[in-house]
Every structure is written in C-alpha cells, then in structure tokens.
Design an enzyme around this catalytic site. Structure first.
Site, PDB file in Angstrom:
ATOM      1  N   HIS A 163      76.582  54.225  24.707  1.00 37.94           N
ATOM      2  CA  HIS A 163      77.444  53.697  23.655  1.00 37.94           C
ATOM      3  C   HIS A 163      78.392  52.613  24.165  1.00 37.94           C
ATOM      4  CE1 HIS A 163      80.461  54.193  20.235  1.00 37.94           C
ATOM      5  NE2 HIS A 163      79.319  54.119  19.593  1.00 37.94           N
TER       6      HIS A 163
ATOM      7  N   ASN B 157      68.117  61.160  12.903  1.00 35.11           N
ATOM      8  CA  ASN B 157      68.136  59.696  12.854  1.00 35.11           C
ATOM      9  C   ASN B 157      67.328  59.181  11.665  1.00 35.11           C
ATOM     10  OD1 ASN B 157      69.636  59.575  15.207  1.00 35.11           O
ATOM     11  ND2 ASN B 157      67.932  58.980  16.519  1.00 35.11           N
TER      12      ASN B 157
ATOM     13  N   ARG C 270      80.551  55.914   8.103  1.00 33.17           N
ATOM     14  CA  ARG C 270      79.413  56.482   7.381  1.00 33.17           C
ATOM     15  C   ARG C 270      79.097  57.921   7.777  1.00 33.17           C
ATOM     16  NH1 ARG C 270      75.997  53.336   4.553  1.00 33.17           N
ATOM     17  NH2 ARG C 270      76.246  51.529   5.915  1.00 33.17           N
TER      18      ARG C 270
ATOM     19  N   ARG D  79      70.422  49.665  23.663  1.00 35.91           N
ATOM     20  CA  ARG D  79      69.930  51.009  23.362  1.00 35.91           C
ATOM     21  C   ARG D  79      69.066  51.049  22.106  1.00 35.91           C
ATOM     22  NH1 ARG D  79      74.176  53.949  21.010  1.00 35.91           N
ATOM     23  NH2 ARG D  79      73.102  53.904  19.023  1.00 35.91           N
TER      24      ARG D  79
ATOM     25  N   ARG E 234      86.148  57.889  13.944  1.00 34.24           N
ATOM     26  CA  ARG E 234      85.532  59.208  13.726  1.00 34.24           C
ATOM     27  C   ARG E 234      86.286  60.242  14.558  1.00 34.24           C
ATOM     28  NH1 ARG E 234      80.407  58.309  11.338  1.00 34.24           N
ATOM     29  NH2 ARG E 234      79.478  56.292  11.854  1.00 34.24           N
TER      30      ARG E 234
ATOM     31  N   TYR F 224      78.606  60.835  24.510  1.00 33.75           N
ATOM     32  CA  TYR F 224      78.532  59.382  24.377  1.00 33.75           C
ATOM     33  C   TYR F 224      79.130  58.736  25.620  1.00 33.75           C
ATOM     34  CZ  TYR F 224      77.751  59.568  19.243  1.00 33.75           C
ATOM     35  OH  TYR F 224      77.250  59.792  17.983  1.00 33.75           O
TER      36      TYR F 224
ATOM     37  N   HIS G 283      86.717  48.906  12.900  1.00 29.50           N
ATOM     38  CA  HIS G 283      85.864  49.552  13.895  1.00 29.50           C
ATOM     39  C   HIS G 283      86.434  49.419  15.302  1.00 29.50           C
ATOM     40  CE1 HIS G 283      81.922  50.039  16.170  1.00 29.50           C
ATOM     41  NE2 HIS G 283      81.916  51.076  15.367  1.00 29.50           N
TER      42      HIS G 283
END
Length: 684
Positions: free
Chosen positions: A590, A46, A403, A562, A373, A466, A433
C-alpha cells in the site's frame, strides 16, 4: 505526441489481472494451507467490490448509449461487459479447481469439510441442537408463490433457492437468506486428531425438514444464488438535510441499487433458474455467472484457524524504531529529527502513543487530522475524543464517502461530534484522501508544530496487514504547508500555494510533470536520470503519456505497481525504457513512493496519491518530500529490496500474463527481506 495504436491497457481488464495475481497466491503450494483459503476469500471479496463499482460504472455508460471508447482504453462499453463476464466465468471456474485441491490437502492434514450427506450419528445431535439454538432464530425464509413481487434481495447476501415438489405435484419455491450473524463455518466436535467443519449452507440443507415441515412435499432441493447491486452512492439534493443524513440515506439506498451480477449454482434445474431470473428482472446487460455449490467465498477470509499454526503464516512481532521510544516523550524526540514508520514491519503503536501524548500534554493547544478509514475499535478516535475532553481544539476532517466504510465513519463522526470534536466533511466533489496530522504545541510563548504525514489510513487493523509509511516530523516547512491544507479544507474558496508538499487537486499533475521534465532534460544533457515509482495503481492517461515521453527520451523507469496498470511497458519506440513488476504476498502493498534521480541528488516523496485521474484531479491528496538524508537512504533501500524480489514479483508486460519474475540471483522475497532489514537496523 503520436499515439500508438494500443497505448493503454483497459483499466477494468488490468484490475481483473490483478485479482488473478491474488488467485495465484491461493494456488501457490508454498503458501500455508489456511492462508491459501483466505486468499480465495480475498479474491472473492475483491470481485464483489469490482462488480458493485467498476462493472456498474461500465454498465451505466452502456445504458446511457455512449460507446465509452475514449474512457475505456479503446474498448466499447457493451463489448467490455461481455469480455469481463467471460473472464470472470473462467476465473471462477479456476478458483473452484483451486478450492478442491486445497480441500484435498486439508483432508491430508486431518481437517475435513463435510456436507449434509456425510454427517454421522455422533454429529447429528450436535447439528440439530446448534440449528435450534443458533440458526433457526436468525433465519429469514421467504415463501415465493403467494407473492406478486419478489422481495428485494440484499446486495451480496447469499440465498438458498429452495424448490419443493408437493404431494399433488405442484411446485413451491422459497428463499432462505444465509444469516450473516452466524459464522459461515461451523466447527463440529473433534474425533481424536480429526477436525470437522460443516459450512452453514449444508447445515441448512440437512435441516430442511425442520424449516419446511408444514409443507407436504415429496422432494426438496436447495441451490445457492447471489445478486450484486450497483454500489454507487446517489446523493439527495435536499438542502435541509445534513451531509451525514445524506450519506446515511445513500448507504441504505445502495441495498436497492440496480442488479449488475447474478451468480448461481450451475447444478440448479433450468425451471427454477428461469423462474428466479424472471422474478428478479435479470437482463442481458447483467453479468450472469454459473458458479459452484457455495457463493460468498469471501467468508473464507475468516476460515477458522483450529489452532493449526502450522497451516498459517508465522505471526511477525512488529518492531520498534531505533531511537524512538514508546516509553518517553515522542515530542521531545522528534523535535530533534524526523523518524519514519513502516507498518506492519514496525509497530503502529507510535501513532497512537503520539496522539495519546498530545491528548494529555497541557502544552498542546490544537490537533488537526484527516481520517479516511477508522478501525472498528479505534484507539485513534478515542485519543482524539480524550484530547477534546482535555480542552484541546480538535479538528477532524473525516471522509464519509470512503467506499464501503461509510457507515463506520458515520458512527464515529457522530460519536466525536457529541464529544466536542470539530468535524469537517471535506469538499463537495472532492474526496479527502490525504493522510496527515498537525499538532500545535506552546513552547517559549510560541506555537511549534509537530505532526505526521502518511501513505495509509490511521487504522490499527489495516496497519497489521497493509504496508505503509508514516513520517513523524517537526519540520516547520513541511508542517506549515500541511496546515495550509487544513485551511483549504475549512475555506475551500481560497487556493493556497505550497513551497514543499505537493497537493491534489491543484498541483499534483504540473509538479510531477516538472519533475519528469527535469529527468528528460538531464538525460538529454548526458547527466544521470531515472525514475522509480511504487504505486497501488496507475490509470491516468496523462501521467502514462508523460512516462512514455520520458522513456522515449532515454530515462530509465522502474515501477512497482500492485494493482491496476494501464501503462504498457517494454514497447519499442514507446516504453522500451520502462519496467514494471507487481508484488502480491502476505501483506497488502500500500506504500506510495516516488523517486527522481535529479542528477544524483535524489528527490524522494511519500504520498497518499496513486497515479489515477481521481487521485490527481478529484481528491485532496498530499505528497511529502523527504529531506532528511538517513530517511531518504532508507526509502531508497526499501525500493531496491522490493525491486530485487524474485519470489513473489510478477512481470507486468504487454499482455499482463502475470509470469513470476525468476532469475539466477539469490532468492529475495521482499516482504520477508524487509522485516530482516528493519530487524538488523534495530540491532545495529
């Protein structure tokens, strides 16, 4: 509205507080030992991404001569860079203390992480052979003195900085790049019940003479360093290049971005440190952080299990959804009613099964899907390719700017394009997204739509860790709107109107404002009013101000956030009716869920969008209303279970002190409680 003196928490500082919560999991003795190591790895990973993106952004603001106070929550960019570095130094030091405690506990459990000074005769032969066969062929060793300029050091790669004092007292410097193609943790032969591991860095230290035996040295030392570079993608304006070419070149360029962080072993001698920093051009605006003996601790995410299941979380078996079979047609089942999937508690196989069925069904004419992704080995992608091979019109909107997953998406895009899939690369200036799929199937000489709308990526790997919602539906109203989003992505000069779903960038803010205004009006009229939100992050000052307005009017607001939370809850006269908690546990939270009381006729939405400026104004996002009563009830139950968490929930307060939420109620660990909830539903 009159602004309070401190209306917001700075985004970067709030993110660091989130990463502190990850570090708390590594410290928590109730977490299995190997999982604690893996949380240390997540903390480190992270932090790497934070410096590549957020620190680099603040540095750019500072270097442009802008104060940045309005964008940065009242802190000047230059001051913020110093504050971040101070916090990270403390967190890194704290993480090293935690690592030391974990290693002591591992010793108690017969797992020994040894260094180069602890190798005995029985291990010597294994290590030397391992070095010759596996490590030596992969090594990149750079001799420094003869070079005018230091070769470009790779972003986030770890290097051993070697200093040799030669027989004539001259000094010779070198760098060894730690190979990423070799496991960082080398498992040595067991001795009875005892497991032994040596970190690759120490194996290299042990084999220094094998590497540098051509030099006549009388002493040699090796200390680790790491450099982090600006991770922003800079796009070529050459119109002759395809979008894929531009993204590919930008990803390669990332490796030569400006340095933003330099981490070094604090035991390195001053002379070597000064030599390296001058060679690398590290300046005062870069974050220079003294660290421990080992860097790239993100590798701890892959610490070997050694068969010690007693030191890891029990693996859960993903459950099935009651009434939705993996053995029969999903189309025929969801033509009758909607179904909600909640991964990882329930199996992601439903998504793959649905796409595979669509690929084979002669009645299916078209499939449209957004991809953000993909997994490294993606059954989703192979199902779409299969559909194209069977003559379906397959349209994939793939976001090449996801990213740090750009290269993986490029590879799949090229593969799908070669197989006849119609690819769309989104819209200039807007990341796509949203997570949705629309399937058109011929029934009774008409096209009927089926599909799913989700909060998460269609990714088999992340679906195991997730938490995400996916709504399977044949609701014509929802899917007509979803199909308009695909039309917009193909002809984005047209702005469509939507009757049911909420979309960014055109409608999310006004629609959410209207929903909040409705709660404000209801509370003024003495009607029931509340708002319940589950988000990854909230940093949009506009959305925060609107929630403050609702709080001042008397609307009760419960929020589960979160990560980043720039909103300050519990401040009298500003946010006293807002409570915020954050849950960090085994799975990564998530799901995004919005609930508005609406005079007890609840309006419930699942969404791909966090309440951040980028999600509301600079991305294509979809928030989907839930109309079916049983699913609405299920989502409300899920929120309430999460809200009752008093084991892994932290209270987000004015200081973001990350205190665990403790009370006298029966213990509720929401992630474990949710699995039990779904198990009970399945068996009822």
């Amino acid at each position: 509205m009159v602004k309070e003196k401190n209306s917001y928490i700075n985004r970067e500082l709030s993110w660091l507080k989130f990463n502190e919560r990850v570090l708390q999991e590594a410290e928590d003795e109730s977490v299995p030992l190997i999982e604690r190591l893996r949380f240390l790895g997540i903390f480190s990973n992270n932090l790497d991404e934070f410096f590549k993106v957020r620190y680099a952004t603040v540095k750019r603001i500072d270097e442009a001569g802008k104060g940045g106070k309005s964008q940065l929550g009242g802190v000047k960019a230059g001051e913020l860079l110093e504050i971040i570095t101070d916090i990270v130094i403390k967190q890194q030091s704290y993480s090293l203390e935690i690592l030391s405690k974990i290693q002591n506990k591992l010793e108690d459990n017969n797992i020994h992480i040894i260094n180069e000074t602890q190798i005995d005769d029985s291990q010597h032969a294994f290590i030397k052979e391992y070095f010759i066969q596996n490590v030596s062929p992969a090594l990149v060793t750079i001799i420094l003195n003869d070079l005018v300029e230091l070769p470009l050091l790779k972003d986030s790669a770890a290097y051993l900085a070697v200093k040799m004092v030669l027989d004539n007292n001259d000094k010779q410097y070198a760098l060894i790049e730690i190979p990423k193609t070799i496991d960082r943790f080398v498992v040595l032969p067991k001795k009875g019940d005892d497991n032994y591991i040596i970190i690759l860095d120490d194996l290299l230290r042990y084999c220094m003479d094998d590497i540098f035996n051509i030099f006549n040295y009388k002493s040699i030392s090796a200390n680790m360093i790491k450099i982090t570079r600006d991770g922003e993608l800079d796009f070529d304006s050459d119109l002759s290049k395809s979008f894929i070419e531009k993204i590919s070149e930008s990803v390669k360029h990332r490796q030569i971005g400006d340095p933003v962080r330099f981490v070094y072993d604090k035991t390195i001698d001053e002379e070597t440190l000064e030599y390296l920093m001058s060679k690398m051009g590290i300046d005062s605006k870069d974050s220079v952080i003294p660290g421990g003996r080992y860097h790239n601790r993100r590798d701890y995410m892959d610490f070997p299990s050694l068969g010690r299941t007693d030191l890891m979380y029990d693996k859960i078996r993903p459950l099935k959804i009651k009434g939705l079979s993996l053995q029969s047609s999903i189309f025929s089942t969801i033509s009758q009613k909607d179904y909600l999937l909640h991964t990882p508690y329930q199996t992601f196989s439903y998504v793959v099964k649905f796409l595979r069925e669509a690929a084979l069904d002669p009645k299916v004419k078209a499939i449209k899907i957004t991809i953000y992704r993909l997994a490294q080995i993606s059954h989703v992608a192979s199902s779409l390719i299969n559909a194209a091979k069977n003559g379906k019109r397959v349209t994939v909107v793939i976001e090449l700017r996801a990213r740090f997953d750009e290269q993986a998406n490029i590879d799949y895009a090229e593969q799908m394009q070669a197989e006849g899939v119609n690819l769309l690369f989104g819209i200039d200036g807007l990341k796509v997204h949203s997570k949705m799929c629309v399937i058109e199937r011929e029934e009774h000489n008409k096209l009927k739509r089926y599909g799913f709308i989700s909060t998460g990526n269609f990714n088999e790997a992340t679906a195991k860790v997730y938490t995400d919602f996916t709504l399977f539906t044949s609701n014509s109203k929802l899917l007509k709107d979803a199909n308009k989003v695909f039309n917009f992505l193909q002809t984005n000069y047209l702005v469509y109107r939507y009757k049911h779903i909420i979309t960014s960038p055109h409608y999310t803010k006004p629609k959410l404002f209207a929903l909040i205004d409705n709660e404000i009006e209801n509370v003024k009229q003495g009607k029931p009013a509340f708002i319940k939100l589950k988000l990854n992050s909230i940093s949009s000052y506009n959305m925060i101000d609107k929630l403050y307005e609702a709080s001042r009017a008397g609307v009760k607001i419960q929020m589960i956030v979160r990560g980043i939370c720039c909103l300050i809850p519990g401040v009298k006269g500003m946010s006293e009716n807002i409570e915020v908690i954050s849950i960090v546990d085994k799975f990564l939270e998530h799901t995004r869920l919005y609930v508005f009381c609406n005079d007890n006729d609840n309006k419930v939405f699942i969404s791909s969008a966090d309440w951040m400026t980028r999600n509301i104004e600079n991305r294509v996002e979809v928030s989907c209303p839930i109309y079916q009563d049983d699913i609405k009830e299920e989502l409300l139950n899920i929120f309430d279970i999460c809200w009752k968490d008093n084991v892994k929930a932290r209270v987000i307060d004015e200081t973001q002190s990350n205190q665990y939420r403790r009370n006298d109620n029966p213990k509720v660990r929401s992630q474990f409680a949710l699995y039990d909830y779904f198990k009970e539903k399945l068996n009822s």
